[in-house]
Design a protein around this motif. Structure first.
Motif, PDB file in Angstrom:
ATOM      1  N   TYR A  33      -7.432   8.802   2.086  1.00  0.00           N
ATOM      2  CA  TYR A  33      -6.189   9.548   1.945  1.00  0.00           C
ATOM      3  C   TYR A  33      -5.526   9.132   0.645  1.00  0.00           C
ATOM      4  CZ  TYR A  33      -6.552  10.877   6.863  1.00  0.00           C
ATOM      5  OH  TYR A  33      -6.971  11.403   8.064  1.00  0.00           O
ATOM      6  N   GLN A  95      -5.906   5.089   0.293  1.00  0.00           N
ATOM      7  CA  GLN A  95      -6.181   4.293   1.478  1.00  0.00           C
ATOM      8  C   GLN A  95      -7.418   4.823   2.166  1.00  0.00           C
ATOM      9  OE1 GLN A  95      -2.942   3.844   4.265  1.00  0.00           O
ATOM     10  NE2 GLN A  95      -4.066   2.396   5.532  1.00  0.00           N
ATOM     11  N   GLY A  96      -8.401   3.913   2.347  1.00  0.00           N
ATOM     12  CA  GLY A  96      -9.589   4.233   3.096  1.00  0.00           C
ATOM     13  C   GLY A  96      -9.782   3.206   4.187  1.00  0.00           C
ATOM     14  N   ALA A  97     -10.923   3.251   4.839  1.00  0.00           N
ATOM     15  CA  ALA A  97     -11.175   2.330   5.955  1.00  0.00           C
ATOM     16  C   ALA A  97     -11.272   0.889   5.481  1.00  0.00           C
ATOM     17  CB  ALA A  97     -12.445   2.730   6.673  1.00  0.00           C
ATOM     18  N   GLN A  98     -11.681   0.703   4.236  1.00  0.00           N
ATOM     19  CA  GLN A  98     -11.927  -0.656   3.763  1.00  0.00           C
ATOM     20  C   GLN A  98     -10.965  -1.111   2.679  1.00  0.00           C
ATOM     21  OE1 GLN A  98     -16.015  -0.742   2.576  1.00  0.00           O
ATOM     22  NE2 GLN A  98     -16.778  -0.200   4.588  1.00  0.00           N
ATOM     23  N   LYS A  99     -10.396  -0.193   1.963  1.00  0.00           N
ATOM     24  CA  LYS A  99      -9.602  -0.598   0.804  1.00  0.00           C
ATOM     25  C   LYS A  99      -8.289   0.159   0.757  1.00  0.00           C
ATOM     26  CE  LYS A  99     -12.636  -3.391  -1.130  1.00  0.00           C
ATOM     27  NZ  LYS A  99     -12.366  -4.834  -1.278  1.00  0.00           N
ATOM     28  N   LEU A 100      -7.277  -0.531   0.250  1.00  0.00           N
ATOM     29  CA  LEU A 100      -5.972   0.087  -0.010  1.00  0.00           C
ATOM     30  C   LEU A 100      -5.574  -0.351  -1.423  1.00  0.00           C
ATOM     31  CD1 LEU A 100      -5.989  -1.239   3.080  1.00  0.00           C
ATOM     32  CD2 LEU A 100      -3.735  -0.206   3.145  1.00  0.00           C
TER      33      LEU A 100
ATOM     34  N   TYR B  35       1.981  -6.730   1.417  1.00  0.00           N
ATOM     35  CA  TYR B  35       1.633  -6.531   0.008  1.00  0.00           C
ATOM     36  C   TYR B  35       2.388  -7.553  -0.833  1.00  0.00           C
ATOM     37  CZ  TYR B  35       0.182  -1.804   1.466  1.00  0.00           C
ATOM     38  OH  TYR B  35      -0.420  -0.726   2.079  1.00  0.00           O
ATOM     39  N   PHE B  45      -2.443  -5.146  -2.122  1.00  0.00           N
ATOM     40  CA  PHE B  45      -2.688  -5.319  -0.696  1.00  0.00           C
ATOM     41  C   PHE B  45      -3.084  -6.751  -0.390  1.00  0.00           C
ATOM     42  CE2 PHE B  45      -4.063  -4.568   3.509  1.00  0.00           C
ATOM     43  CZ  PHE B  45      -5.338  -5.076   3.663  1.00  0.00           C
ATOM     44  N   GLU B  56      -8.078  -6.499   8.118  1.00  0.00           N
ATOM     45  CA  GLU B  56      -8.512  -6.605   6.724  1.00  0.00           C
ATOM     46  C   GLU B  56      -7.723  -7.694   6.019  1.00  0.00           C
ATOM     47  OE1 GLU B  56     -11.604  -3.926   6.459  1.00  0.00           O
ATOM     48  OE2 GLU B  56     -10.810  -5.138   4.805  1.00  0.00           O
ATOM     49  N   TYR B 101      -4.684   8.020   8.204  1.00  0.00           N
ATOM     50  CA  TYR B 101      -3.730   7.068   7.636  1.00  0.00           C
ATOM     51  C   TYR B 101      -2.435   7.804   7.356  1.00  0.00           C
ATOM     52  CZ  TYR B 101      -7.916   4.347   7.358  1.00  0.00           C
ATOM     53  OH  TYR B 101      -9.057   3.681   7.686  1.00  0.00           O
ATOM     54  N   GLN B 104       3.326   5.037   5.348  1.00  0.00           N
ATOM     55  CA  GLN B 104       3.769   3.676   5.571  1.00  0.00           C
ATOM     56  C   GLN B 104       5.260   3.596   5.254  1.00  0.00           C
ATOM     57  OE1 GLN B 104       1.350   0.553   3.818  1.00  0.00           O
ATOM     58  NE2 GLN B 104      -0.479   1.832   3.977  1.00  0.00           N
TER      59      GLN B 104
END
Lengths: 112, 115
Positions: A33, A95-100, B35, B45, B56, B101, B104
């Protein structure tokens, strides 16, 4: 890895005019996204607009719209009829499943 | 509910001391993010929780940093043996995660100064 590049550290526009902020990104994820966030001086970050990468239609939100070019990995923000309250730092965010990842930001100044 | 809150808003500490920050998300939000933002830069992040599970962690989160979210409500971020390079604004955000997503919502941040 994901990267976000905002090539315009600063932009200025006359009140009531239109301005476009650029953002390019790179990602290895297929599902992600894209967002534009606004951070006014000494105030909290707030969402401007959101785009799901799987949707071809460009998102719009009142005076704000995006030009999403998935193949080119480009996600620019157009602000129409600029207002004094639009003055802020603008951040592109992926933003993805692994990284922002946020971009480094573009400082937008509105000239009255 | 008035949004995401963070405490304290400002913290000045001496190098080598430990500090702990608190974030209270919007009550129905199941996702919580931390963050770090330095002056003139975009937020970086650090870590992300879904309910109480830490899903994560960035490589930026060295072993001096630890975050918790007991019971999936508020969260704490602790920095041990602070260094001058830790001086930054620490931002917390929360979102409602139900597929995909979503937006936020950010708190006002905690500004840390390490002397």
């Amino acid at each position: 890895a994901q990267t976000v590049t905002q090539s315009q550290p600063e932009m200025s526009v006359q009140e009531a005019e239109t301005v476009t902020l650029s953002c390019t990104y790179d990602t290895s994820e297929s599902d992600y996204y894209l967002f534009w966030y606004k951070q006014p001086p000494s105030r909290q970050m707030i969402l401007v607009i959101r785009q799901e990468a799987y949707k071809q239609q460009n998102a719009t939100e009142n005076r704000f719209s995006v030009n999403f070019q998935k193949a080119a990995k480009s996600f620019s923000l157009k602000i129409s009829d600029s207002q004094l309250g639009d003055a802020a730092m603008y951040f592109c965010f992926i933003q993805g499943a692994q990284k922002l990842v946020f971009g480094q930001g573009t400082r937008l100044t509105i000239n009255p | 509910d008035t949004g995401v809150s963070q405490d304290p808003r400002h913290k000045i500490t001496k190098r080598g001391q430990n500090v702990t920050f608190r974030c209270d998300p919007i009550s129905e939000h199941n996702r919580l993010y931390w963050y770090r933002q330095t002056l003139g830069q975009g937020p970086e992040f650090l870590t992300y929780f879904q309910n109480e599970a830490q899903l994560e962690k960035s490589r930026l989160l060295s072993d001096r940093f630890s975050a918790e979210r007991p019971k999936g409500s508020f969260s704490t971020l602790e920095i041990q043996r602070t260094e001058q390079g830790d001086s930054a604004m620490y931002l917390c955000a929360s979102s409602l995660g139900r597929g995909g997503y979503n937006e936020q919502f950010f708190g006002p941040g905690t500004r840390l100064t390490v002397l």
